[in-house]
Enzyme design. Structure first.
Site, PDB file in Angstrom:
ATOM      1  CG  ASP A 210      40.320  44.683  42.491  1.00 32.28           C
ATOM      2  OD1 ASP A 210      39.940  43.744  43.204  1.00 32.28           O
ATOM      3  OD2 ASP A 210      41.396  44.670  41.858  1.00 32.28           O
ATOM      4  CG  HIS A 334      35.906  37.591  44.008  1.00 32.38           C
ATOM      5  ND1 HIS A 334      35.498  38.646  44.798  1.00 32.38           N
ATOM      6  CD2 HIS A 334      36.983  38.040  43.309  1.00 32.38           C
ATOM      7  CE1 HIS A 334      36.287  39.683  44.579  1.00 32.38           C
ATOM      8  NE2 HIS A 334      37.189  39.344  43.693  1.00 32.38           N
ATOM      9  CG  ASP A 335      39.836  37.877  45.651  1.00 38.24           C
ATOM     10  OD1 ASP A 335      39.963  37.196  44.608  1.00 38.24           O
ATOM     11  OD2 ASP A 335      39.874  39.118  45.650  1.00 38.24           O
TER      12      ASP A 335
END
Length: 567
Positions: A210, A334-335
């Site tokens: 991340d 997911h973003d």
């Protein structure tokens, strides 16, 4: 497997397993709920693991399941070596790992080490200025009314929060409950690398990292360009020691492991990705194509329409420019909003455009990443209120805008939120037409609402229909596994200036694939250059039933038609 050496076969092909893999992203909170509490969990994933094996994917990337207060959906970690109770136990994780490996797939975890939760033991100890942990985070003295610099959080507002008890400011590039680690401290790096090795020893096959290129902050914390949408991004992205830290990570953790590593890299370009590859990072996730719809001045707050030519150029750049970096190919995660709602047509041509997007994703050079639910064409959710939303990014921005008097309420930006909100990608997977989409018990309340189109858009219906999006994915995944040209072949654009048709060749030695995608709700006719035409080519995949024969000189393409030829 162990060892980092390139495996060479069929000439000069670099057959590293992660280059030839298809990665499927599982967002655990929304995948499948086994105990009826409305939250997806590890046993739920275990119950559905055969769905992934049947689809044909090679790797499962698991979003964070670590212990967390869940302020940012698990990206605020309070214990890197524990499983959050909502998701199950470490025994549940062990069972999932074994099930994945038993089916010939691999398991990749999320690595979140730019920041922790403010409830992590490290941060709690750091709040004592006399503790050895104080320097594990970015604590800065200063006037309580004046942040140390003008950097902003990626979720809106200042990137600094003042702690009255400590009497100092601390840095958080995201939510205030996600303080940034100070990688200048060697003890921080020791702790992170020990944790990574601990997970590898438990049997994982790699990490998705991340915001990994934000870990190095410049000393002195100089002000950022105030005209940037994210103020400070020119300072804290690719900081002064980023390559030093990544090389140390490679030497101490990765070099002797045959692992998939993919880093989420903010504002990265192909040249910098090549340098990261030299540091030992397998792939870099770029944002070029998912920021095309951001207005240059208003950024997140305005949706900009962009021509297909810009999308072609954004992908084409990463297909051709890197000399060493391997592309990580994605259209959603997911973003991001759901890919069919963003890049396709989630109305009349939902199925056709979802198949077209799948064709692009699985025929470009690089490792494709499929987000859960995309294999059935899941769409954005019709959000009606801010109370429905859990996305910290969206809720923080809207509430701050309301407090500042910039907007009067949610209704004023509802259409924007429906398009932009990260929760679009996080609504529960629609397994059937049962209540709650089969995600959880009929009487349970899912943590996010299930899309109301689940009665038609669901896995059970897709698997029963041989012409469904799900079967199209299966066909493409199988095709990619059978033909090296679709993995390793060079990318050569065809008709680069065409307004609605995206066409390209993939070439490897004497093998060739040709892909034609009509990005339009209208039929389109194109004349193909002579070098492309071939009577000997075979149309192996199409989302329309009548696409057969060789590559014609004059191609008539139906709305959102996708064809893949091999020659």
């Amino acid at each position: 497997m162990t060892g980092r050496a390139t495996l060479v076969a069929d000439g000069d092909l670099d057959r590293r397993w992660w280059k030839e893999a298809v990665v499927y992203q599982v967002y655990p909170r929304s995948f499948a709920d086994s105990d009826g509490d409305g939250v997806g969990d590890l046993p739920g994933i275990l119950d559905r693991v055969d769905h992934l094996a049947d689809l044909g994917v090679d790797v499962i990337w698991l979003n964070p399941v670590y212990e967390s207060p869940q302020v940012d959906a698990g990206y605020d970690i309070s214990d890197y070596r524990a499983i959050d109770d909502e998701y199950g136990t470490m025994a549940d994780w062990d069972a999932l790992r074994d099930a994945v490996h038993d089916r010939g797939m691999r398991l990749v975890m999320d690595l979140v080490v730019n920041h922790t939760s403010d409830e992590h033991e490290w941060f709690r100890r750091s709040r004592d200025p006399d503790s050895d942990y104080h320097d594990w985070y970015h604590w800065i003295e200063g006037d309580p009314g004046e942040p140390p610099n003008n950097w902003t959080s990626g979720f809106g507002g200042s990137a600094w929060s003042y702690d009255d008890d400590v009497g100092k400011w601390y840095l958080h590039l995201f939510d205030e409950k996600q303080p940034d680690l100070n990688w200048r401290n060697p003890d921080v790096r020791d702790a992170v690398f020990d944790m990574m090795n601990w997970w590898f020893d438990r049997g994982i096959d790699g990490f998705r990292m991340d915001v990994i290129n934000l870990i190095s902050k410049p000393e002195g914390y100089p002000d950022g360009d105030p005209d940037e949408d994210w103020v400070g991004v020119d300072r804290f992205t690719e900081g002064p020691h980023i390559h030093e830290y990544l090389r140390e990570m490679d030497e101490r953790v990765l070099a002797d492991r045959d692992a998939l590593t993919v880093g989420e890299c903010i504002a990265v370009d192909p040249g910098e990705a090549d340098r990261y590859a030299a540091d030992g990072l397998g792939m870099a996730i770029n944002f070029d194509h998912v920021t095309l719809d951001h207005d240059e001045e208003e950024g997140w707050w305005t949706v900009r329409e962009f021509p297909l030519a810009e999308l072609k150029a954004a992908f084409g750049r990463w297909q051709t420019e890197p000399e060493r970096a391997w592309p990580a190919v994605y259209l959603g995660n997911h973003d991001q909003p759901r890919m069919v709602s963003r890049f396709g047509d989630d109305g009349a041509f939902r199925e056709e455009s979802a198949k077209l997007l799948a064709t692009l994703l699985l025929t470009l050079r690089g490792t494709p990443f499929v987000l859960q639910g995309d294999e059935i064409g899941m769409t954005n959710y019709p959000w009606e209120s801010l109370e429905e939303i859990r996305d910290a990014d969206a809720t923080n921005r809207v509430r701050e805008a309301i407090a500042a008097g910039e907007i009067t309420g949610f209704e004023e930006v509802r259409d924007l939120i429906r398009y932009r909100c990260r929760d679009n990608a996080r609504t529960p997977v629609q397994w059937s037409d049962d209540p709650n989409g089969g995600f959880t018990d009929p009487d349970a309340e899912p943590w996010l609402p299930v899309n109301p189109n689940s009665d038609e858009v669901n896995v059970a219906a897709a698997r029963e229909d041989p012409d469904s999006i799900w079967h199209h994915y299966r066909e493409l995944i199988d095709l990619r596994g059978e033909h090296d040209v679709l993995v390793h072949g060079d990318y050569e654009p065809v008709l680069p200036d065409h307004e609605t048709v995206w066409a390209y060749e993939r070439r490897l030695g004497g093998d060739r694939a040709f892909v034609a995608l009509n990005w339009s709700t209208e039929p389109t006719t194109v004349r193909l250059p002579g070098r492309v035409r071939s009577e000997d080519a075979t149309c192996l995949v199409s989302n329309y039933p009548d696409a057969t024969g060789g590559i014609p000189g004059r191609a008539e393409l139906a709305p959102y038609e996708a064809r893949v030829y091999l020659d």
